[in-house]
Design an enzyme around this catalytic site. Structure first.
Site, PDB file in Angstrom:
ATOM      1  N   CYS A   1      -2.271  -3.454  -0.769  1.00  0.00           N
ATOM      2  CA  CYS A   1      -1.838  -3.865  -2.109  1.00  0.00           C
ATOM      3  C   CYS A   1      -0.911  -5.073  -2.129  1.00  0.00           C
ATOM      4  O   CYS A   1      -0.543  -5.545  -3.201  1.00  0.00           O
ATOM      5  CB  CYS A   1      -1.173  -2.687  -2.819  1.00  0.00           C
ATOM      6  SG  CYS A   1       0.436  -2.223  -2.133  1.00  0.00           S
TER       7      CYS A   1
ATOM      8  N   CYS B   1       1.310   1.758  -3.102  1.00  0.00           N
ATOM      9  CA  CYS B   1      -0.034   2.348  -3.157  1.00  0.00           C
ATOM     10  C   CYS B   1      -0.166   3.642  -2.361  1.00  0.00           C
ATOM     11  O   CYS B   1      -1.210   4.300  -2.412  1.00  0.00           O
ATOM     12  CB  CYS B   1      -1.083   1.351  -2.673  1.00  0.00           C
ATOM     13  SG  CYS B   1      -1.041   1.013  -0.901  1.00  0.00           S
TER      14      CYS B   1
ATOM     15  N   CYS C   1       7.494   2.620  13.646  1.00  0.00           N
ATOM     16  CA  CYS C   1       6.318   2.326  14.464  1.00  0.00           C
ATOM     17  C   CYS C   1       5.133   2.200  13.507  1.00  0.00           C
ATOM     18  O   CYS C   1       4.658   3.192  12.956  1.00  0.00           O
ATOM     19  CB  CYS C   1       6.112   3.463  15.459  1.00  0.00           C
ATOM     20  SG  CYS C   1       4.787   3.167  16.620  1.00  0.00           S
TER      21      CYS C   1
END
Length: 162
Positions: free
Chosen positions: A80, A128, A149
């Site tokens: 997004c 999103c 990570c």
């Protein structure tokens, strides 16, 4: 004695079907500003992006070109475009995935992931809900002590000069 043993075995097997795999903070239970059907996401994302961002897969270690990025800029969600991490907070963790000691304020949301049988802190795009990666407590102690990570395929990089 056989009856007691049978009841104990049944209790163990039924107990294994407990809450360990349930995720009460699942992204599916949250509402995000950008929502699309899975068919729309499949149309817009590559198969690898879809697997990571929508199905919480993990890319192969050391496969991301973003590991090499060392110029000023912003990492955004590949689904997004939401800004999630700044390059200045990126560090080489040696794990094979882009690692950051902190996100951009408001860029990410968190949930719990217990798919591996133990609980991890999962990172999602706050806009999103796309799966980005996980947070661990083994980051640089001189900063936050956190290691975000992150799957490189879940990110795009935008240099500051653009």
């Amino acid at each position: 004695m056989k009856k007691i043993l049978f009841i104990a075995v049944c209790a163990i097997f039924l107990g294994c079907n407990g809450n360990a795999q349930k995720n009460s903070d699942s992204k599916d239970q949250k509402k995000f500003p950008v929502t699309k059907s899975e068919a729309e996401w499949k149309n817009e994302l590559s198969p690898q992006e879809y697997a990571v961002l929508r199905e919480a897969a993990t890319e192969r270690a050391f496969s991301s070109e973003l590991l090499k990025v060392d110029e000023p800029g912003t990492f955004v969600c590949a689904a997004c475009g939401n800004p999630v991490y700044k390059e200045k907070y990126k560090f080489d963790s040696g794990t094979g995935w882009p690692s950051f000691d902190r996100p951009i304020d408001g860029g990410v949301a968190y949930g719990r992931d217990s798919k591996l049988g133990f609980e991890r802190k999962e990172v999602h795009c706050a806009k999103c809900g796309g799966h980005l990666g996980h947070v661990f407590n083994d980051g640089p102690p001189e900063t936050t002590g956190k290691r975000h990570c992150i799957n490189g395929v879940a990110l795009n990089f935008i240099p500051d000069d653009k």
